[in-house]
Write an enzyme that holds these catalytic residues in place. Structure first.
Site: not given
Length: 486
Positions: A65, A140, A164
């Protein structure tokens, strides 16, 4: 695969990179791919991966990420504020992946500073769901989830502050684990809410998730909140035996707002575990319903403090139109931050302001204490708690952008777990209208081994792990050159 000689790391990594080149103009799971570096690293493990003495992740292609620092690679946290930033150091998890032999592919898209539930808040455009490119992948960590689901990475890391990791895992039909707070170092993770943030794995099955967690977990002197508790051999502990395991089905997670078909899939999953010998009974967490409002005081308050450093002086975007210091601060932040980041900074600053601290922030922290106590009491009766990950399957792109409350409600079943600081995992438990939904299992603090074993038992007893998304190409969708440097 490597041990059997079915493929070499170079062949496997090249296949993944080709898939990125083929699909990512539609999905936009990645913000950055370093093809040359990945192939060089893969070649280093040819003939060695899978053999005795090779590290656990030797030759395995993994994505990160974009809020996890990677030395020399762009790290933007999905924000224009950090456009062009290349950290001079690796996050602890990045360094541990390199030590474990992983082949790092690139950085995956995410909501700006991890503020979101759909990956629509990225400053670089949304990621699309491999099961239906008209829908969100969750957020997210939507880029990481979409990449693993679409075969654009074998494994990936994300971060979870209020759901997330687990919510995009549910929306994309992959295994996704938020560890106990303190289990994995946060050093080098760009901070959102420091008392809640955790890094965790995405994988196609539970065993791979266990391997990845084992590689990155453990004490880190660079993170004062990381635990010194020893790290079990998670993958070796997967027996699939859940006879006598006490599972609490959380009553409050099956109320108003839950799509009936999602509730049916999750209850059916509880039935599968009962059929394997687990003992399922209902449990109540009566204050869990207050977790969402408490979270949206605590998390924005911490975010408003953490993001104060982005003022155009030391970090991030600096405006070219400032004649004095105040204008430099104000204009740099106005130009660099997106709408959702500004909203949460204002919420957090208000909650911490003089005259409102006791009424909002202090009260929210008291609610957090109550919720944490209820989880502790529940784990006196049960080994694992069970419920849905999200109220619905993946929703349409744009459907909730103008309605922040509806967007926030996507995390209503995951946020209590973050406030309690305990681990939670999302495991695929079926399809609803052709879209995957996730079963959420919740464990005791540092009880990841038992949690993973319960998830493994369920996974092995059902066919859901074998179902793959169709990945429909969408002509005319936002794209970019895929498979190369960006």
């Amino acid at each position: 695969m490597y041990a059997a000689g079915a493929a070499s790391p170079s062949e496997a990594v090249r296949a993944v990179l080709d898939r990125i080149a083929s699909l990512d103009s539609t999905l936009h799971a990645y913000l950055y791919v370093d093809r040359d570096a990945a192939l060089r690293e893969a070649a280093r493990w040819d003939g060695r991966a899978g053999r005795d003495g090779a590290p656990a992740l030797a030759g395995i292609p993994i994505a990160l990420k974009d809020n996890i620092c990677t030395r020399g690679w762009p790290t933007t946290a999905g924000s224009r504020m950090l456009e062009g930033f290349r950290p001079p150091y690796d996050a602890t998890v990045t360094a541990r992946l390199r030590e474990a032999g992983a082949v790092l592919l690139g950085k995956t898209n995410c909501d700006e500073f991890a503020f979101g539930s759909s990956t629509e808040n990225s400053g670089y455009g949304p990621t699309r769901n491999p099961w239906d490119p008209l829908r969100v992948p969750g957020g997210s960590s939507g880029g990481s989830a979409a990449a693993v689901a679409a075969g654009e990475a074998t494994l990936a890391l994300g971060s979870d502050t209020g759901g997330s990791i687990r919510e995009p895992g549910s929306f994309c039909g992959v295994v996704a684990l938020k560890p106990t707070y303190g289990r994995v170092s946060r050093y080098g993770l760009i901070a959102f809410a420091s008392s809640l943030d955790q890094i965790g794995p995405f994988a196609r099955d539970v065993r791979d998730a266990a391997l990845l967690l084992g590689a990155v977990a453990g004490h880190d002197p660079c993170d004062s909140t990381s635990s010194a508790d020893p790290v079990p051999a998670y993958a070796d502990a997967l027996t699939g035996d859940v006879r006598g395991l006490r599972i609490g089905v959380v009553r409050e997670f099956f109320g108003e707002g839950l799509a009936p078909a999602v509730g049916e899939a999750v209850r059916a999953a509880a039935g599968v575990l009962a059929g394997l010998g687990a003992v399922c009974d209902e449990v109540s967490l009566p204050h869990a319903v207050y977790a969402l409002p408490a979270y949206y005081i605590i998390a924005p308050a911490e975010a408003s403090s953490n993001l104060a450093r982005y003022a155009g002086v030391q970090y991030g975007h600096r405006t070219a139109k400032a004649g004095d210091l105040y204008t430099l601060y104000a204009r740099s932040r106005r130009e660099g931050f997106g709408a959702e980041v500004k909203r949460r900074i204002m919420l957090g600053t208000f909650a911490l302001s003089s005259g409102y601290y006791d009424a909002y922030y202090l009260r929210a922290q008291r609610v957090r204490s109550v919720i944490r106590r209820e989880f502790t009491q529940a784990f006196e009766r049960f080994d694992v708690l069970l419920g849905p990950v999200a109220p619905t399957p993946a929703f349409l792109l744009g459907e909730r952008v103008e309605d922040p409350l509806q967007m926030y409600l996507s995390d209503i079943y995951t946020i209590p777990v973050n406030l309690a600081g305990v681990p939670g995992i999302s495991v695929p438990c079926g399809l609803v209208t052709g879209l995957p939904v996730g079963l959420q299992l919740i464990g005791r603090a540092f009880g990841e081994a038992a949690l993973l074993n319960a998830a493994f038992a369920y996974e092995q007893a059902t066919p859901h792990r074998t179902v793959r998304p169709p990945v429909v190409s969408q002509p005319g969708t936002r794209g970019r050159p895929a498979g190369g440097r960006s």
